[in-house]
Design an enzyme around this catalytic site. Structure first.
Site, short mmCIF file in Angstrom:
data_model
loop_
_atom_site.label_atom_id
_atom_site.label_comp_id
_atom_site.label_asym_id
_atom_site.label_seq_id
_atom_site.Cartn_x
_atom_site.Cartn_y
_atom_site.Cartn_z
N GLU A 43 122.03 -3.75 43.16
CA GLU A 43 121.40 -3.05 42.03
C GLU A 43 120.14 -2.39 42.59
O GLU A 43 119.22 -3.07 43.04
CB GLU A 43 121.04 -4.03 40.92
N LYS A 130 121.83 -9.01 30.01
CA LYS A 130 120.90 -9.47 31.03
C LYS A 130 119.79 -10.24 30.34
O LYS A 130 119.17 -9.72 29.41
CB LYS A 130 120.35 -8.23 31.75
#
Length: 210
Positions: A43, A130
């Site tokens: 990421e 998340k």
């Protein structure tokens, strides 16, 4: 909403390294060192100057799954997808990210802390929720409590998660975790200390495979 096909890949890996550095050069170095240690998911956060060039370079390498983090709006989401990002991550709920993610078949992760926010993230089109910042809000116990209310939601705690406590988050019901910090230690990168970064990567991989 059917689970996004990439979720199985994330679950199998159990760890998404979050690369957040002050320069694009440091991000590229970190990614290369981590890749050499066996990590294949990255990421790349948009807080990195010229993050799109890092995403573009990594996405061109076969065998890597590259995504964009801290995506602020739909326009940036589209730019990340064009650069090769296959997943988009935002630490908050932004419904405008859903359309570009859906059109490109990208996996969308939105941030939440409370049950209300988890519900909002799912309603806004998040494939994965998340939990950020995970450690300061209660750690694995917080994830376990959310999981009891949302048994069908895939959670990815990030923020204060490292190789030593990642297993506790997985045991608490997290689908997988996001790890930055020690794994992408900018002081070690700036000093050219490849061994320290790769040792952290091996530690993370070892715990994830345990």
């Amino acid at each position: 909403m059917a689970p996004h096909p990439l979720i199985d890949t994330f679950r199998a890996a159990r760890i998404v390294p979050v690369v957040r550095t002050s320069t694009a050069a440091h991000a590229a170095t970190a990614a290369q060192w981590l890749r050499d240690a066996g990590i294949t998911i990255f990421e790349i956060t948009l807080t990195i100057p010229d993050a799109l060039s890092v995403i573009r370079e990594l996405a061109a390498e076969p065998g890597l799954l590259v995504g964009a983090g801290t995506v602020p709006d739909a326009a940036r989401a589209e730019a990340c997808i064009q650069a090769g990002a296959r997943f988009l991550v935002s630490p908050w709920v932004d419904p405008s990210l859903a359309a570009p993610a859906r059109e490109a078949g990208a996996c969308l992760m939105m941030g939440a802390l409370t049950p209300t926010e988890v519900r909002a993230a799912r309603a806004a089109g998040a494939d994965v929720v998340k939990i950020f910042p995970a450690s300061s809000v209660g750690g694995p116990a917080h994830v376990k409590a959310l999981r009891s209310v949302f048994p069908g939601v895939d959670f990815c705690p990030t923020g204060g998660v490292d190789a030593r406590n990642a297993g506790e988050y997985i045991a608490a019901g997290a689908a997988f975790v996001g790890i930055g910090g020690k794994l992408v230690d900018e002081k070690a990168i700036a000093a050219g200390n490849r061994e320290a970064v790769q040792a952290a990567a091996r530690e993370a991989l070892g715990i994830m495979q345990a």
